[in-house]
Scaffold this motif. Structure first.
Motif, mmCIF file in Angstrom:
data_model
loop_
_atom_site.group_PDB
_atom_site.id
_atom_site.type_symbol
_atom_site.label_atom_id
_atom_site.label_comp_id
_atom_site.label_asym_id
_atom_site.label_seq_id
_atom_site.Cartn_x
_atom_site.Cartn_y
_atom_site.Cartn_z
ATOM 1 N N ASP A 15 -16.826 0.902 4.605
ATOM 2 C CA ASP A 15 -16.897 -0.391 3.943
ATOM 3 C C ASP A 15 -16.692 -0.200 2.442
ATOM 4 O OD1 ASP A 15 -17.336 -1.596 6.333
ATOM 5 O OD2 ASP A 15 -19.489 -1.919 6.045
ATOM 6 N N ILE A 16 -16.266 -1.258 1.780
ATOM 7 C CA ILE A 16 -15.989 -1.162 0.351
ATOM 8 C C ILE A 16 -17.253 -0.841 -0.443
ATOM 9 C CG2 ILE A 16 -16.334 -3.625 -0.098
ATOM 10 C CD1 ILE A 16 -13.623 -1.340 -1.646
ATOM 11 N N GLY A 17 -18.426 -1.294 0.051
ATOM 12 C CA GLY A 17 -19.682 -1.019 -0.648
ATOM 13 C C GLY A 17 -20.072 0.447 -0.658
ATOM 14 N N ALA A 18 -19.446 1.254 0.198
ATOM 15 C CA ALA A 18 -19.693 2.691 0.196
ATOM 16 C C ALA A 18 -18.805 3.419 -0.805
ATOM 17 C CB ALA A 18 -19.467 3.272 1.594
ATOM 18 N N ILE A 19 -17.861 2.703 -1.411
ATOM 19 C CA ILE A 19 -16.899 3.344 -2.309
ATOM 20 C C ILE A 19 -17.115 2.919 -3.758
ATOM 21 C CG2 ILE A 19 -14.445 3.695 -2.772
ATOM 22 C CD1 ILE A 19 -13.917 2.991 0.177
ATOM 23 N N VAL A 20 -17.238 1.610 -3.997
ATOM 24 C CA VAL A 20 -17.391 1.100 -5.362
ATOM 25 C C VAL A 20 -18.523 0.083 -5.387
ATOM 26 C CG1 VAL A 20 -14.962 1.461 -5.929
ATOM 27 C CG2 VAL A 20 -15.690 -0.743 -4.989
ATOM 28 N N GLU A 21 -18.924 -0.295 -6.598
ATOM 29 C CA GLU A 21 -19.933 -1.328 -6.776
ATOM 30 C C GLU A 21 -19.579 -2.150 -8.005
ATOM 31 O OE1 GLU A 21 -23.685 0.547 -7.295
ATOM 32 O OE2 GLU A 21 -23.044 1.784 -8.984
ATOM 33 N N THR A 22 -20.185 -3.315 -8.108
ATOM 34 C CA THR A 22 -19.902 -4.206 -9.232
ATOM 35 C C THR A 22 -20.235 -3.523 -10.553
ATOM 36 O OG1 THR A 22 -20.383 -6.132 -7.855
ATOM 37 C CG2 THR A 22 -20.423 -6.448 -10.238
ATOM 38 N N GLY A 23 -19.316 -3.633 -11.524
ATOM 39 C CA GLY A 23 -19.517 -3.027 -12.835
ATOM 40 C C GLY A 23 -18.924 -1.648 -12.985
ATOM 41 N N LEU A 24 -18.427 -1.049 -11.886
ATOM 42 C CA LEU A 24 -17.880 0.307 -11.937
ATOM 43 C C LEU A 24 -16.530 0.311 -12.646
ATOM 44 C CD1 LEU A 24 -18.108 3.303 -10.894
ATOM 45 C CD2 LEU A 24 -16.713 2.557 -8.965
ATOM 46 N N ALA A 25 -16.340 1.244 -13.560
ATOM 47 C CA ALA A 25 -15.044 1.421 -14.218
ATOM 48 C C ALA A 25 -14.103 2.162 -13.278
ATOM 49 C CB ALA A 25 -15.210 2.193 -15.518
ATOM 50 N N ILE A 26 -12.877 1.643 -13.146
ATOM 51 C CA ILE A 26 -11.927 2.253 -12.220
ATOM 52 C C ILE A 26 -10.603 2.518 -12.936
ATOM 53 C CG2 ILE A 26 -12.971 1.160 -10.219
ATOM 54 C CD1 ILE A 26 -9.576 -0.072 -11.277
ATOM 55 N N SER A 27 -9.806 3.381 -12.326
ATOM 56 C CA SER A 27 -8.441 3.631 -12.784
ATOM 57 C C SER A 27 -7.602 3.968 -11.567
ATOM 58 C CB SER A 27 -8.397 4.776 -13.799
ATOM 59 O OG SER A 27 -8.844 5.993 -13.202
ATOM 60 N N GLY A 28 -6.300 3.647 -11.620
ATOM 61 C CA GLY A 28 -5.451 3.943 -10.485
ATOM 62 C C GLY A 28 -4.066 3.365 -10.653
ATOM 63 N N GLU A 29 -3.312 3.354 -9.546
ATOM 64 C CA GLU A 29 -1.951 2.840 -9.542
ATOM 65 C C GLU A 29 -1.954 1.388 -9.047
ATOM 66 O OE1 GLU A 29 0.883 4.306 -10.545
ATOM 67 O OE2 GLU A 29 -0.317 5.990 -11.296
ATOM 68 N N TYR A 30 -1.348 0.509 -9.834
ATOM 69 C CA TYR A 30 -1.351 -0.929 -9.552
ATOM 70 C C TYR A 30 0.022 -1.357 -9.059
ATOM 71 C CZ TYR A 30 -1.430 -5.970 -10.521
ATOM 72 O OH TYR A 30 -1.337 -7.328 -10.421
ATOM 73 N N ASP A 31 0.025 -2.056 -7.910
ATOM 74 C CA ASP A 31 1.255 -2.599 -7.333
ATOM 75 C C ASP A 31 1.300 -4.093 -7.625
ATOM 76 O OD1 ASP A 31 3.466 -3.287 -5.905
ATOM 77 O OD2 ASP A 31 2.597 -2.922 -3.932
ATOM 78 N N PRO A 32 2.157 -4.552 -8.544
ATOM 79 C CA PRO A 32 2.169 -5.981 -8.919
ATOM 80 C C PRO A 32 2.498 -6.900 -7.755
ATOM 81 C CG PRO A 32 3.388 -4.645 -10.516
ATOM 82 C CD PRO A 32 3.110 -3.761 -9.340
ATOM 83 N N GLU A 33 3.294 -6.441 -6.788
ATOM 84 C CA GLU A 33 3.692 -7.314 -5.688
ATOM 85 C C GLU A 33 2.496 -7.678 -4.814
ATOM 86 O OE1 GLU A 33 6.623 -7.298 -1.755
ATOM 87 O OE2 GLU A 33 6.691 -5.655 -3.203
ATOM 88 N N SER A 34 1.701 -6.689 -4.437
ATOM 89 C CA SER A 34 0.545 -6.947 -3.577
ATOM 90 C C SER A 34 -0.735 -7.157 -4.373
ATOM 91 C CB SER A 34 0.344 -5.776 -2.611
ATOM 92 O OG SER A 34 0.067 -4.582 -3.325
ATOM 93 N N ARG A 35 -0.685 -6.859 -5.698
ATOM 94 C CA ARG A 35 -1.850 -6.960 -6.588
ATOM 95 C C ARG A 35 -2.971 -6.036 -6.119
ATOM 96 N NH1 ARG A 35 -0.861 -11.054 -9.996
ATOM 97 N NH2 ARG A 35 -2.943 -10.947 -10.868
ATOM 98 N N ARG A 36 -2.591 -4.898 -5.531
ATOM 99 C CA ARG A 36 -3.573 -3.903 -5.098
ATOM 100 C C ARG A 36 -3.617 -2.738 -6.079
ATOM 101 N NH1 ARG A 36 -1.681 -5.010 0.516
ATOM 102 N NH2 ARG A 36 -0.050 -3.449 0.193
#
Length: 710
Positions: free
Chosen positions: A323-344
């Motif tokens: 589940d997503i709650g096992a990976i990140v939480e509200t307020g967490l700083a993130i970095s990664g690759e952004y796909d503008p088409e899917s907005r993921r």
């Protein structure tokens, strides 16, 4: 023998090696295999743990002991691998087995193997040729592309079946059905296409002749019908085991939305496994940073990028199955690759390797682990994705004859004591028997500063909740309306038949026959709808009973652990020293010897120059609710300098800015500190001790949390 994503599977017997060779040469294999072999000394230049963690779902990683390579290579022909080497075996193209072999002496060995395996993944490999003209004539259609497809003719259903069974199909797809009593599906297929993106291939069928036709091409358990949906992965493993492609049922609008979300998750996970959704390969992606603005359970997180845009994180792309709650939480700083088409945003690069996590853990701390598999005599635990540990019954309960199937459940989360790295590269040394219920659990996060990926349930937690009373759920308004519509249609058909019977002179046989068939059809629809409800209620009951059984096993396991531990305590109390302080020092020495690995004893030495205060032994004897073993383990961590989680200075009162308790002896200032023995309760036990600036320690007393006496 089955590989798990992100985990290096070790092959240690001849039978396992022959089975691996059989799987390598299997034409139905879907993923690349990375096979790492060891030299005669049993070592390898390749870090299987890091390779598996990096590749995750894109390849299966195997490590073969040197004594098993002969059995492995017996059927691999010219594609053998042995010694300090690693080989990548892409999925077979027909019967053509291919491999790329790298030796440990080559530079950047790990990176080279990872890159080769990624290139061999189905989504990265060169796309296979399209169907031939003869196949098009047979199926009546070319191979479908992404988007929504309506299979409303027999030719289109035949083409879909041919497509599903095609061994060269390299893209998962979803099939959604329309209930027999409706003109529209409860599950919105366009929502699946829109959410997943252009890579989504979704087919829509009406329940009836078309679904029966599709099932006849597959098999009874692999079909889809009655308003349900299903994601079919690449390959054909789902034919033999349809549970690999679970049916997602929907009988009303609410369940349709839930099933739609499940199918989206299933399809995204399958597309990610086959390399079709990785943003790392997209030329349109860009690197971004941001902050998690909120969670949308079970698998989405909203992210506010630094430029103000809103994007999403999909759990399926980061760590499938969580589940997503096992990976990140509200307020967490993130970095990664952004796909503008899917907005993921793909934050896979943030995942910590198991070696990085292990480096932060000190021996003796308690962490959480998930039960992967359990037999009567041993259990396989997963303390971190890609890491396993096999424990005997003695290591779980303290008694080797206990039946673990009566005490543990698959997927249950349990507290374990971390002892250090295991014998194998992808294993940790763990123990459960000496873990107390109230010991603090050190959180282990998948990403830096993230939440704990596992949470141990509280000892007294009710696993069922108030809603799980094993009674059928109340029908929603949509369900009641649908039931009334079916019953009304059945009454109308019966009335029509009665009219025809009364006017039989003017009615021909065909009209009467049509009315009879209409009654049978409406009755069948009503019967199917009732059966669907019964199945849904039965599934809810089974789910609730499984949670109750897991809870009962947990309660029983903890009772067995306490019982075995108390028996051991009674046996140890039969002998010892008459002087309580001598006995305490001996117990501390013994605990240090037993809980510290030989290679760590020089680093974590037990000092001799510690003092035992006049009240310590008496308070330890008088205190209740915490085991002596627990106190001894905390004392060892404290005295050796490993540190105790949540250790803090004792304050003079409970106000936040209250000064710390100190004393001065012979001109030396000592600070009173407290180390937790338990947590989350006003009566939780604490260990009080004095410490000076040079690091000398005097043990003061054991008391409850609210007792502020130094």
């Amino acid at each position: 023998m089955k590989a798990a994503p992100g985990t290096a599977t070790h092959v240690s017997t001849s039978e396992q090696a022959r089975h691996l060779a059989q799987r390598i040469t299997d034409p139905q294999r879907r993923h690349p295999f990375v096979v790492i072999t060891k030299d005669d000394s049993g070592t390898s230049s390749f870090n299987a743990d890091d390779i598996a963690a990096t590749l995750r779902i894109h390849a299966d990683v195997w490590v073969v002991n040197s004594g098993c390579t002969w059995d492995l290579n017996e059927r691999l022909g010219p594609h053998k691998v042995f010694g300090d080497a690693a080989a990548v075996y892409p999925p077979l193209a027909g019967d053509d087995l291919r491999s790329t072999v790298r030796t440990g002496s080559s530079g950047a060995a790990n990176e080279d193997i990872v890159a080769t395996a990624r290139e061999a993944a189905p989504g990265r490999a060169a796309r296979r040729s399209t169907v031939t003209h003869e196949a098009e004539e047979t199926t009546g259609s070319t191979r479908p592309s992404g988007g929504l497809h309506l299979a409303d003719t027999a030719a289109k259903v035949d083409a879909l079946a041919h497509h599903l069974l095609d061994p060269t199909r390299d893209r998962p797809l979803a099939v959604v059905t329309i209930p027999s009593n409706r003109t529209k599906p409860w599950i919105d297929p366009q929502e699946i296409v829109t959410t997943v993106g252009s890579g989504a291939e979704v087919h829509l069928l009406e329940t009836g002749p078309r679904t029966f036709q599709l099932t006849s091409h597959l098999n009874r358990t692999a079909g889809v019908y009655g308003g349900a949906g299903r994601v079919y992965d690449v390959g054909q493993e789902w034919l033999a085991n349809p549970y690999l492609s679970p049916l997602r049922f929907a009988y009303d609008q609410v369940e349709g939305m839930r099933a739609c979300a499940d199918l989206i998750s299933d399809l995204v996970g399958a597309l990610a496994r086959t390399g079709h959704l990785s943003t790392q390969s997209s030329v349109t992606t860009k690197r971004v940073t941001g902050e998690v603005a909120g969670l949308v359970p079970p698998s989405r997180a909203l992210v506010r990028l630094d430029n103000g845009d809103i994007a999403t994180i999909w759990a399926e792309l980061v760590s499938p199955g969580l589940d997503i709650g096992a990976i990140v939480e509200t307020g967490l700083a993130i970095s990664g690759e952004y796909d503008p088409e899917s907005r993921r945003v793909d934050i896979s690069e943030m995942l910590r390797s198991s070696s990085d996590v292990r480096a932060e853990l000190s021996a003796g701390v308690v962490i959480a682990a998930s039960v992967k598999d359990v037999t009567a005599s041993e259990v396989v635990l997963v303390p971190y994705p890609g890491v396993t540990s096999t424990l005997s019954a003695a290591a779980v309960t303290g008694y080797e004859l206990d039946d673990l199937t009566e005490l543990l459940s698959p997927d249950e989360v349990v507290p374990v004591r971390y002892l250090g790295p295991g014998l194998e590269a992808a294993s940790w040394s763990l123990r459960m028997a000496d873990v107390d219920d109230d010991e603090p659990v050190v959180p282990v996060a998948l990403v830096p500063e993230g939440p704990s990926w596992l949470t141990v349930p509280a000892p007294g937690a009710d696993p069922t909740g108030p809603q799980d009373d094993l009674q059928p759920a109340d029908e929603t308004g949509d369900e009641r309306l649908n039931q009334a519509r079916l019953e009304s249609a059945l009454r109308e058909a019966e009335e029509r038949l009665a009219e025809l019977a009364a006017d039989s002179v003017r009615s021909d046989d065909l009209a009467r026959r049509n009315a009879e068939l209409e009654i049978k059809l409406r009755a069948r629809d009503l019967e199917i709808d009732t059966m669907h409800r019964e199945i849904r209620d039965a599934m809810r009951k089974v789910s609730s009973l499984e949670r109750q059984l897991e809870h009962e096993r947990m309660v029983r396991r903890r009772a067995v652990q306490r019982s075995n531990k108390s028996k051991g305590d009674e046996q140890r109390e039969l002998q010892g020293f008459a002087d309580p302080e001598q006995q305490l020092r001996w117990d501390i020495q013994r605990t240090w010897v037993e809980s510290t690995r030989p290679e760590d004893k020089d680093e974590w030495r037990l000092p001799k120059a510690y003092a035992v205060g006049p009240d310590f032994c008496e308070s330890l004897h008088d205190v209740e609710g915490v085991s002596r073993d627990r106190v001894l383990h905390v004392l060892v961590r404290l005295l050796t300098g490993r540190g105790v989680p949540d250790d803090h200075p004792l304050r003079k009162n409970r106000s936040g800015n209250s000064p710390a308790v100190t004393r001065v002896v012979d001109g030396v200032e000592w600070l009173c500190r407290r180390a937790p023995l338990q947590q989350s309760a006003p009566s939780a036990r604490r260990l009080s001790y004095w410490r000076d600036d040079s690091g000398r320690i005097e043990l003061s007393r054991v008391a409850v949390h609210d007792d502020l006496t130094p």
